[in-house]
Design a protein around this motif. Structure first.
Motif, PDB file in Angstrom:
ATOM      1  N   ARG A   1      -2.552  -2.223  -4.636  1.00  0.00           N
ATOM      2  CA  ARG A   1      -2.517  -0.777  -4.416  1.00  0.00           C
ATOM      3  C   ARG A   1      -1.858  -0.433  -3.080  1.00  0.00           C
ATOM      4  NH1 ARG A   1      -6.108   2.079  -8.049  1.00  0.00           N
ATOM      5  NH2 ARG A   1      -7.285   0.572  -9.233  1.00  0.00           N
ATOM      6  N   ARG A   2      -2.072  -1.256  -2.058  1.00  0.00           N
ATOM      7  CA  ARG A   2      -1.414  -1.026  -0.766  1.00  0.00           C
ATOM      8  C   ARG A   2       0.093  -1.201  -0.898  1.00  0.00           C
ATOM      9  NH1 ARG A   2      -3.848  -4.631   3.736  1.00  0.00           N
ATOM     10  NH2 ARG A   2      -4.559  -5.754   1.935  1.00  0.00           N
ATOM     11  N   PHE A   3       0.496  -2.232  -1.616  1.00  0.00           N
ATOM     12  CA  PHE A   3       1.925  -2.457  -1.837  1.00  0.00           C
ATOM     13  C   PHE A   3       2.516  -1.298  -2.622  1.00  0.00           C
ATOM     14  CE2 PHE A   3       5.384  -4.254  -4.450  1.00  0.00           C
ATOM     15  CZ  PHE A   3       6.266  -4.566  -3.425  1.00  0.00           C
ATOM     16  N   LEU A   4       1.804  -0.825  -3.616  1.00  0.00           N
ATOM     17  CA  LEU A   4       2.270   0.288  -4.426  1.00  0.00           C
ATOM     18  C   LEU A   4       2.418   1.552  -3.583  1.00  0.00           C
ATOM     19  CD1 LEU A   4       2.989   1.059  -7.336  1.00  0.00           C
ATOM     20  CD2 LEU A   4       0.607   1.625  -7.704  1.00  0.00           C
ATOM     21  N   ALA A   5       1.523   1.755  -2.637  1.00  0.00           N
ATOM     22  CA  ALA A   5       1.585   2.925  -1.768  1.00  0.00           C
ATOM     23  C   ALA A   5       2.793   2.868  -0.835  1.00  0.00           C
ATOM     24  CB  ALA A   5       0.302   3.040  -0.963  1.00  0.00           C
ATOM     25  N   GLN A   6       3.305   1.681  -0.562  1.00  0.00           N
ATOM     26  CA  GLN A   6       4.446   1.538   0.337  1.00  0.00           C
ATOM     27  C   GLN A   6       5.781   1.774  -0.354  1.00  0.00           C
ATOM     28  OE1 GLN A   6       4.093  -2.360   1.987  1.00  0.00           O
ATOM     29  NE2 GLN A   6       2.285  -1.838   3.227  1.00  0.00           N
ATOM     30  N   ILE A   7       5.804   1.793  -1.660  1.00  0.00           N
ATOM     31  CA  ILE A   7       7.054   1.980  -2.395  1.00  0.00           C
ATOM     32  C   ILE A   7       7.437   3.454  -2.344  1.00  0.00           C
ATOM     33  CG2 ILE A   7       8.192   1.783  -4.639  1.00  0.00           C
ATOM     34  CD1 ILE A   7       6.294  -0.510  -5.292  1.00  0.00           C
TER      35      ILE A   7
ATOM     36  N   ILE B   1       2.393  -3.806 -13.952  1.00  0.00           N
ATOM     37  CA  ILE B   1       1.092  -4.369 -13.600  1.00  0.00           C
ATOM     38  C   ILE B   1      -0.060  -3.699 -14.322  1.00  0.00           C
ATOM     39  CG2 ILE B   1       1.886  -5.085 -11.327  1.00  0.00           C
ATOM     40  CD1 ILE B   1       0.252  -2.703 -10.211  1.00  0.00           C
ATOM     41  N   SER B   2       0.251  -2.731 -15.140  1.00  0.00           N
ATOM     42  CA  SER B   2      -0.800  -1.983 -15.825  1.00  0.00           C
ATOM     43  C   SER B   2      -1.603  -2.907 -16.735  1.00  0.00           C
ATOM     44  CB  SER B   2      -0.185  -0.853 -16.646  1.00  0.00           C
ATOM     45  OG  SER B   2      -1.175  -0.219 -17.401  1.00  0.00           O
ATOM     46  N   ARG B   3      -2.900  -2.977 -16.497  1.00  0.00           N
ATOM     47  CA  ARG B   3      -3.767  -3.812 -17.318  1.00  0.00           C
ATOM     48  C   ARG B   3      -4.710  -2.982 -18.162  1.00  0.00           C
ATOM     49  NH1 ARG B   3      -5.250  -8.017 -12.555  1.00  0.00           N
ATOM     50  NH2 ARG B   3      -3.232  -9.028 -12.492  1.00  0.00           N
ATOM     51  N   ASP B   4      -4.853  -1.712 -17.818  1.00  0.00           N
ATOM     52  CA  ASP B   4      -5.801  -0.890 -18.547  1.00  0.00           C
ATOM     53  C   ASP B   4      -5.218  -0.322 -19.828  1.00  0.00           C
ATOM     54  OD1 ASP B   4      -4.055   0.631 -17.040  1.00  0.00           O
ATOM     55  OD2 ASP B   4      -5.457   2.305 -16.838  1.00  0.00           O
TER      56      ASP B   4
END
Length: 54
Positions: free
Chosen positions: A3-9, A22-25
């Protein structure tokens, strides 16, 4: 951590692609149980193959 990496994009398209990867749900798409079988009309109107010769 992800989630931190995703926030940096910063790039929206890249972020969406990464989220989808990466969606697993999410459940995978269902396969078509029965496909429509083509009828015998496929060859209608064509001359038949006749074995002519010796």
């Amino acid at each position: 951590m992800i989630r931190r990496f995703l926030a940096q994009i910063d790039n929206v398209r890249l972020k969406r692609a990464f989220e989808a990867a990466i969606s697993r749900d999410r459940t995978p798409p269902k396969l078509v149980a029965s496909r429509i079988k083509p009828g015998n009309d496929l060859w209608r109107g064509l001359p038949s193959r006749c074995a002519t010769g010796s």
